[in-house]
Design a protein around this motif. Structure first.
Motif, short mmCIF file in Angstrom:
data_model
loop_
_atom_site.label_atom_id
_atom_site.label_comp_id
_atom_site.label_asym_id
_atom_site.label_seq_id
_atom_site.Cartn_x
_atom_site.Cartn_y
_atom_site.Cartn_z
N TYR A 59 0.84 -1.21 0.00
CA TYR A 59 0.00 0.00 0.00
C TYR A 59 0.87 1.25 0.00
O TYR A 59 0.60 2.20 -0.74
N ASN A 66 -3.34 4.08 -5.42
CA ASN A 66 -4.09 3.01 -4.75
C ASN A 66 -4.75 2.07 -5.75
O ASN A 66 -5.94 1.76 -5.64
N LEU A 69 -6.03 -1.14 -3.87
CA LEU A 69 -6.56 -0.96 -2.52
C LEU A 69 -7.59 -2.01 -2.17
O LEU A 69 -7.58 -2.58 -1.07
#
Length: 556
Positions: A59, A66, A69
């Motif tokens: 991350y 992202n 994510l």
């Protein structure tokens, strides 16, 4: 609570493969292998930590966009669920990574729910570092400071270590200030957690006490996160000094932190700031921070060079420059160009070759404000010489420069090239292109040109974009003609200031070239943004008085 399962550690082909993929930071393969290894009970405590660490580090590496994510959250949720089911061995440092991941991904509710479960478990699941990560997450979640302070005290009592509660108190005495200290069981992560909570809740006095405690206990080993919090959350005057304090203690701050600091300095408008702050002082403050960072062993990002060069160009916004005679203008411009060239060399000596963003800033912030079209031509030639190609931002920079030069011919030609470059890629001018054109044309009092282009390219415009363009034209009209930035600098002061900046740059370059950079202990940097003599010559106490106070507070 019930005890944890005993896990079979017989190695298998899948387990060997998992170890390899964890080492290679291959999240997709680790995600694929995890269920089978879970089913066969082959995961150990260290494996669980490495899986959680991989989620967290992936991350952090990709946090700008992202792109993964959702996949990371699903894997983290799986690890949390298996932890709560006791399907994997307990691993406090895995939970430290998971709580930190939830905090950084702004998944505060997920983190809160996980901590609520962890808080009820025994010491197989929780340690001071986990408490610290939880306090930090809950601070961002919005928990009351009083509750977080109570968590901090509870952690100290639950995990006393070797007199941790005493050593972490503001008035603790270090046995030997000249020797490295080791304190078994003392977790700096716990101190970082409460420092974060105090800063976010505005309790800056106690936040500074926590920083002081960390520096007293670990004077050369304080994690950079301690300093970054002040850089991001406190006023610039404080953040700047804390950044330099980090450098002086040998902490290697990230290139991102340096760029963030430079951006904050650049956002200041020349005017009252501690003393007679002006654009010259701000540029010197940037160079001072870069010097300290590099001497502390830090690396710079390429974008930093563009920030400095833009700040140099901003000096030409001074009203005294915009209204000065031709001889003064030529003299100032020559010094500025020398400074820009030497700044490029300085960054190159740090291993940062010229970047496209740096070239773009030379066009928009230097060429336009000096009125020199030859600078644009030279920059475009240099761009290609280093193997780069102008992009849409370069073309917008030329529009900005054309507006500053009040050069209608250049504006029209550069707009046409922008349109043609987009068409060659099957694209059309976007909102930033149109708004840049509107601002530039307004400086020439030629909104009619924008209207002509809107007619020619009507098939590419939406109603919403038309409204934005008109709004920009109306704003420019309401602002009226630019008269230069109001300040107290004379043309002589601008020239003298540029020569001082040039001397700074040359000194820094020579130190790198000669390989004889003075360390920050023997030759410390200036600790204030305002480096004017009126500030540097003033201190609220002498060094002897400060040392006497320090001795009184830190020795028996």
């Amino acid at each position: 609570m019930t005890g944890t399962r005993r896990f079979d550690r017989r190695p298998s082909e899948e387990y060997t493969l998992l170890a390899h993929e964890l080492g290679a930071a291959n999240l997709d393969e680790v995600t694929r292998l995890y269920p089978a290894l879970l089913q066969s009970s082959q995961l150990g405590k260290n494996d669980v930590r490495k899986v959680a660490q991989l989620i967290h580090s992936t991350y952090r590496r990709d946090s700008e966009q992202n792109p993964r994510l959702q996949a990371l959250l699903e894997f983290a949720d799986t690890l949390v669920r298996d932890t709560r089911k006791q399907a994997v061995p307990s691993s406090p440092y895995a939970y430290l990574h998971l709580l930190s991941f939830f905090k950084e991904a702004r998944q505060y509710e997920r983190g809160y729910e996980f901590w609520s479960w962890l808080a009820k478990q025994d010491d197989e699941y929780v340690n001071p570092a986990v408490y610290g990560a939880a306090i930090e997450l809950l601070a961002y979640h919005g928990e009351k400071l009083g509750d977080l302070e109570q968590m901090y005290v509870s952690a100290l009592k639950r995990f006393p270590g070797t007199f941790s509660e005493y050593h972490l108190s503001p008035r603790a005495i270090v046995p030997d200030r000249a020797a490295p200290m080791t304190f078994p069981g003392l977790h700096v992560t716990l101190l970082q957690g409460i420092l974060t909570a105090r800063i976010l809740h505005g309790d800056w006095r106690n936040a500074y006490l926590a920083l002081d405690t960390a520096l007293r206990l670990f004077p050369t080993q304080v994690p950079r996160r301690f300093f970054e919090l002040f850089l991001y959350e406190r006023p610039l005057a404080e953040g700047y000094q804390v950044f330099l304090l980090a450098c002086r203690s040998g902490v290697n701050m990230t290139g991102h932190a340096v760029t963030r600091l430079l951006d904050r300095i650049a956002s200041l408008k020349p005017g009252p700031f501690e003393s007679s702050t002006n654009g010259v002082v701000l540029v010197r403050a940037m160079l001072n921070a870069i010097d300290a960072h590099q001497r502390a062993g830090g690396k710079l990002h390429a974008v930093a060079s563009g920030v400095v060069i833009k700040a140099l160009g901003d000096l030409l916004l001074s009203r005294s420059f915009t209204s000065c005679n031709s001889s003064d203008r030529e003299r100032i411009v020559n010094v500025l160009l020398d400074t820009v060239r030497e700044t490029i060399k300085l960054f190159a000596s740090h291993g940062i070759p010229p970047s496209l963003s740096m070239f773009n800033n030379i066009i928009s912030a230097v060429a336009g404000r000096t009125g020199r079209t030859d600078i644009i031509e030279n920059v475009l030639r240099d761009v290609r010489a280093v193997g780069l190609e102008p992009d849409e931002i370069t073309r917008r920079a030329i529009l900005v420069a054309a507006g500053d030069m009040r050069d209608m011919e250049l504006l029209a030609a550069s707009w046409q090239k922008l349109v043609e470059a987009d068409a060659a890629k099957g694209l059309q001018p976007e909102a930033p292109d149109w708004l840049t054109l509107a601002r530039a044309a307004s400086k020439l009092n030629n909104a009619a040109f924008v209207e002509e282009q809107k007619v020619l390219l009507a098939h590419t415009l939406t109603q919403g974009l038309n409204i934005k363009i008109q709004r920009e034209l109306d704003r420019a009209k309401a602002r009226g003609p630019e008269v230069g930035m109001s300040d107290s600098l004379s043309t002589a002061a601008i020239e003298d200031g540029l020569r001082t900046i040039l001397a700074d740059v040359l000194r820094m370059s020579k130190a790198v070239t000669d390989g004889q950079q003075a360390n920050l202990y023997e030759n410390p940097v200036v600790m204030s943004i305002d480096m004017s003599p009126s500030i540097l010559g003033h201190a609220f106490a002498s060094e002897q008085e400060l040392m006497s106070l320090y001795d009184e507070l830190t020795t028996d």
